[in-house]
Design an enzyme around this catalytic site. Sequence first.
Site, PDB file in Angstrom:
ATOM      1  N   HIS A  84      68.741  26.303 -16.709  1.00 40.46           N
ATOM      2  CA  HIS A  84      70.097  26.170 -16.176  1.00 40.46           C
ATOM      3  C   HIS A  84      70.853  25.011 -16.813  1.00 40.46           C
ATOM      4  CE1 HIS A  84      68.228  23.385 -13.105  1.00 40.46           C
ATOM      5  NE2 HIS A  84      69.377  22.770 -13.247  1.00 40.46           N
ATOM      6  N   ASP A 220      62.206  27.996 -15.305  1.00 40.00           N
ATOM      7  CA  ASP A 220      63.508  27.362 -15.539  1.00 40.00           C
ATOM      8  C   ASP A 220      63.393  26.329 -16.660  1.00 40.00           C
ATOM      9  OD1 ASP A 220      66.055  26.369 -15.388  1.00 40.00           O
ATOM     10  OD2 ASP A 220      66.055  26.067 -13.227  1.00 40.00           O
ATOM     11  N   SER A 652      67.488  17.473 -12.985  1.00 38.30           N
ATOM     12  CA  SER A 652      67.171  18.769 -13.592  1.00 38.30           C
ATOM     13  C   SER A 652      66.750  18.552 -15.035  1.00 38.30           C
ATOM     14  CB  SER A 652      68.384  19.691 -13.549  1.00 38.30           C
ATOM     15  OG  SER A 652      68.665  20.088 -12.236  1.00 38.30           O
TER      16      SER A 652
END
Length: 717
Positions: A84, A220, A652
Site C-alpha cells: 500500500h 502487503d 507502514s
Amino acid sequence: MKRIVILFITFIIFNKLQADEGMWLPQLIKSLNITDMKKNGFMLTPEQLYDINKPSLKDAIVLFGGGCTAEIISDKGLILTNHHCGFSAIAYHSTVTNDFLTTGFWAMNASEEKYTPNLTATIIKKIEDVTDALLNTLPKNISEQTVDSLIQIEIKKLETKAAANSHYKCFIKPFFYGNKYYLFTTEVFKDVRLVGAPPSAIGKFGGEADNWMWPRHNGDFSVFRIYANDDNKPADYNINNKPYKPDYVIPISLKGYQENDFTMVYGFPGRTQEYLTSYAVDLIQNTSDPIKTSLREKRLRILEEAMKTNDTIRLAYANKYQGLANYYKKWTGEMIGLKQYEAIAKKEAAEKEFETQFEKNSDIKRKYINTLSNLKKHYADIKAPAIALDYFNECLLTIDLFTHAANIYSLCTEYDKLIKKEPNSFKANFEELKKLKHYKSYFKSIDIKLCQAMIQAYITEYKNNIQPKFLDSICKKFQYNVQSITNYFYANTNLADKLNEEYVLSKFPSMIETIKQDPAVQIAIAISYHYTKHILPNYTKKDKQIIALQKQYVKAQIELTPNKNRYPDANGTLRIAYGQVKGYKPKDAVEYHYQTTLDGIMEKENIKDEDFIVPEKLKLLYTSKNYHIYADKNGKLPVAFIASNHTTGGNSGSPVFNKNGELIGTNFDRNWEGTMSDIAYNPKTCRNIIVDIRYTLFIIDKFAGASYLVKEMKIIK
C-alpha cells in the site's frame, strides 16, 4: 490509606511506562531504554542501533516517499516496504494492457526496473539536540505567539547553516510540544525504481473487509531500488546512475519466532497524541469521533447499496468507498478502545496526581497553577468550533457537485491573472479539466442521494444560528424540505451532467459570468466563504491557545519528574518501538493467536468477492506444499503475525526485528481494538500487524520466480 493506594496505582499506570509502550528517539536509547530492552532479551548494543561515526542499523531505515518507511535489504540498494506504500507508484506504471496492480510486476533484471518520478528515499545521517541554540537566544517575557514566530526564524537559520556547502538536507522539528528541538541531517535520493510487487490479490488480500482487523492474510509488500551517482550520492534520475551502496544492510532471519519473543520496530511513525488531557480525550471519544463516523456511515450505506447494482458503479466508486471506510473503521475502533480502556478516567486520575504533586513544589505550582484549569476552559470553548469543523469537513465539503463547482469557480476567478502571466500553464490546466475525468467516479443519481443525506444531516443535526448565507436562503425558500433543496441544485446547474458541462467549457471564457451564477457554484462559494471566514479562524484561534497550554502542561510534568523516561509524540521522525510477539483477548470468550498461515488464505477464499480471490498459482503452491525453506517448523507457511510494538501511521513498511537485529517481518497495520493507541496505549489489546518475511520471500522466490532478488539478500537460515 485508601487515598495512598489510589495514588500508588495512578503512579504505576502513568509514571512507569509499559515495557511495550513508547516511540523512542534512537539517539537516546543508550540513556533511556537499553537496560529495559536487555531485560526483554535484546542482544545488540545502543551503538549498533544508532551511531554517526560507524555504520549502524539507522543507516538502513528509509523514509519512503513522504509518509511510509522502508528498509535496505541488499548491498545493491534494494528496499522493502508495503504494497500500500508502493501502490501509487505501481498504479503510475500500470496501463490497460499492463495492469500491474492486478497482475503484479517483477523486474527480472536491472533494465526492467521502473523509475518513478517524484518518489524519494530519505536516510537519516545524524540527529542533534538544538534546543539551547534555539531557546536561549530568545528575549525574556514575550508572548507565546512572539516566541513561536521568532523560533521559526531561528529554525530557518540553523537549517540553512547545517546544510551549507553540502549535499545534505536538514530540518528541525519540535518535540514535547516545543519543549525540545532536534536537527535532522539527511540524504534524499531522487532516483527510486520499482523492482517488484505482488498482484493485489496477494498484496491487498482481504481488502476493506479485513482492513484494521486481525487475523490478517495479505502479503502487503513491494520492492524498490535506490540509485545514486558515481560518487554514491543522491542525484536526479539518470540511466547511468548505479545501485546505491548502503552503509548497512539488514540481515534477514528465517528462524521464525515464538510467543513472547522480543520484537523491535524501527521507522517513521506519523502522529500520536499520548499527552492529551482528559478534556481532549472526552472531546474526541464522545463528540468528534461519533459525529465523523455517523456522517461517514450515512455515505457508506448509500455507496454500498449503489455499488451492488452493477460493476461499472462498483469500480467507479471503489477508491472513494475505500477511503471513506478506512477512517470510519479506525475512528469506530478508537472510540470502542478508549471506552473499554476507561481512558478518560485514567487521564483524570493522572491529572489529580499532577495537582497533588504541585503542592510539594511551590516554584512549579506558582508557574503552572492555572494550566489544567485553563485547558479545561479552552476545551469547553473549542467544542462548538470543533463540531462546526467536523460538520463542514465530513458533511458539506464531501458533496461532489459542490466541490467540483468550487474547482470550476477557481478557474474562472484566476483566468484574467493566469491568461496574461502564465498562458501556457492555464491552457494545460484547462485542457486537463476539459477531459472531465471527474465523471469517471461520479454518477448524478448517486450524488443526489449523497447530497440529500448530507444536507438532511446538516440541517437536523448541526444546531447553529450562523449558516452559509446562500444555503440558509435556499432552505427558507423551500421550507427546509431537503428533497426540494437538493432537486433545486441538480436541476438548475450545468455542472452535474457531462454534456452540459462540455458545452459550458466549450464556450469558455465567454461563459465565465454564467458559471459564476450557477447555483452549484453559488453554494460552493457560500460554503467556502463561511468555512474560511467563520469556522476555520474560530477553531484555529482556540486551538493555538490549547497548544500553548499543552506545552506548559508537558513542561510542568518534565519539571516535576525530571528523571522519568519519556517518549515524545510521533511527528514523522525516526523512532524505535519494542515489545513482544503476543496474541490477545479482545472480548469475552474470544482469543486470537499471534500468527496466521497460508491455510487461512485458502479458508477465506471466496470467488464471488474480488477481495478474497486467490491466484491460481498460489493455490497450486499450496496444494503441492512447495514452501521450500520458508515453511515454519510445523510445515506450514507463515503469512503474518502480531506483536505489542507501539506503532501508528507512517510505520507502514517499517522493519520488524528479532532480538539479534535480524529482519523477521514488515509492519503494515494495527488491530481494530488497538487503533486508540494514538491517544492511549493499552498493553492488553494494542497490537501491530506484520507480514512475515518468510511469506514475502516465498512470494518473491516461488510465486514470482524472481529468485535473483533473494540471492542479493543476507539470509540467515
